[in-house]
Scaffold this active site. Sequence first.
Site, short mmCIF file in Angstrom:
data_model
loop_
_atom_site.label_atom_id
_atom_site.label_comp_id
_atom_site.label_asym_id
_atom_site.label_seq_id
_atom_site.Cartn_x
_atom_site.Cartn_y
_atom_site.Cartn_z
N GLY A 85 3.15 -1.18 4.16
CA GLY A 85 3.15 0.25 3.82
C GLY A 85 4.54 0.69 3.41
N GLY A 86 5.26 1.31 4.34
CA GLY A 86 6.56 1.91 4.05
C GLY A 86 7.53 1.01 3.31
N GLY B 293 3.32 2.24 10.70
CA GLY B 293 4.34 3.28 10.56
C GLY B 293 5.12 3.56 11.84
CG ASN C 230 -1.71 1.24 1.42
OD1 ASN C 230 -1.77 2.08 0.52
ND2 ASN C 230 -2.35 1.37 2.58
CD1 TRP C 231 3.74 1.22 -2.71
CD2 TRP C 231 3.90 2.45 -4.57
NE1 TRP C 231 4.67 0.62 -3.51
CE2 TRP C 231 4.79 1.35 -4.67
CE3 TRP C 231 3.83 3.35 -5.63
CZ2 TRP C 231 5.60 1.15 -5.79
CZ3 TRP C 231 4.63 3.15 -6.75
CH2 TRP C 231 5.51 2.05 -6.82
CE LYS C 232 0.04 3.14 4.79
NZ LYS C 232 0.29 3.20 6.24
CG HIS D 6 -5.52 1.90 5.50
ND1 HIS D 6 -5.05 2.82 6.40
CD2 HIS D 6 -4.51 1.01 5.29
CE1 HIS D 6 -3.79 2.50 6.72
NE2 HIS D 6 -3.45 1.41 6.05
CB SER E 15 5.81 -1.94 11.82
OG SER E 15 5.50 -0.59 12.11
CD GLU F 290 -2.96 -2.41 7.41
OE1 GLU F 290 -1.93 -2.72 6.81
OE2 GLU F 290 -3.53 -1.31 7.26
CD GLU G 64 -2.46 5.40 6.92
OE1 GLU G 64 -2.49 5.43 5.68
OE2 GLU G 64 -1.51 4.91 7.57
#
Length: 248
Positions: free
Chosen positions: A230-231, A174, A12-14, A98, A209, A168, A100
């Site tokens: 994610g990251g 993150g 997920n590149w957000k 999600h 993470s 999640e 976010e």
Amino acid sequence: MTDHRRPLVAGNWKMNGLQAALAEIDRIAAGYGEALKARADLLICPPATLIAAAVVRAGAALRIGGQDCHPQPSGAHTGDLSADMLKDAGASYVIVGHSERRADHGESDALVKSKAEAGLKAGLRVIVCVGETQAQRAAGQTLDVVGAQLSGSLPGGATADNLVIAYEPVWAIGSGLTPTVKDVAEVHGFIRAQLGKELAAARILYGGSVKPSNAADLMGVANVDGALVGGASLTARDFLAIAAVYAT
Ligand SMILES: O=C(CO)COP(=O)(O)O
């Protein structure tokens, strides 16, 4: 028979990625070798501006998905994107719910459910995200929260093939923090039980993470069928190192 629980490693590149990031799609596609293809599905969900180009660059095996969709197929909803549009751009999955989006846009379980149903209707596989906050975990409410999110946001029309759940924990996203493998096992086992008989073979991903250094431990937990990253999905090197857990 399809093996519904074939692992899925999803990135997920957000809100990250300009045109130059398409080079990472090239690298991920090139690194998605035969051993891994035989054992796991790989998916990248870039920002919507890159979906169509990413589909071209990804080739046949690497899947591309969206990060959100509107419940309606079209209409007067400035700035929104429908599931049909994602499908039209070549996406095959969409993430909904999600944390976010739940936090930034006040998305309720009912809205997440309607988005998931729109995704299924458009012929996409949907990844429904659930997870507790730090305060909810500290208060011992994790299973209650996840259970309520699941019952409120599971779409009608789901099958074990077109539905994916992502657990999640909000506090793990993150932050570099992850739950213990025991805690992951507890929540994933709970989710599997909540899904019931018909959806029991749906894939349940862990997200929060996930890094190359912890992927083997997390992916080795019972009822963990892959990762939502994610990251560490922003570079082909880290994303492929995570996916490599399934290549051996
Ligand atoms: O939110 C996530 C994926 O959807 C997880 O993000 P990180 O892997 O950066 O913690």
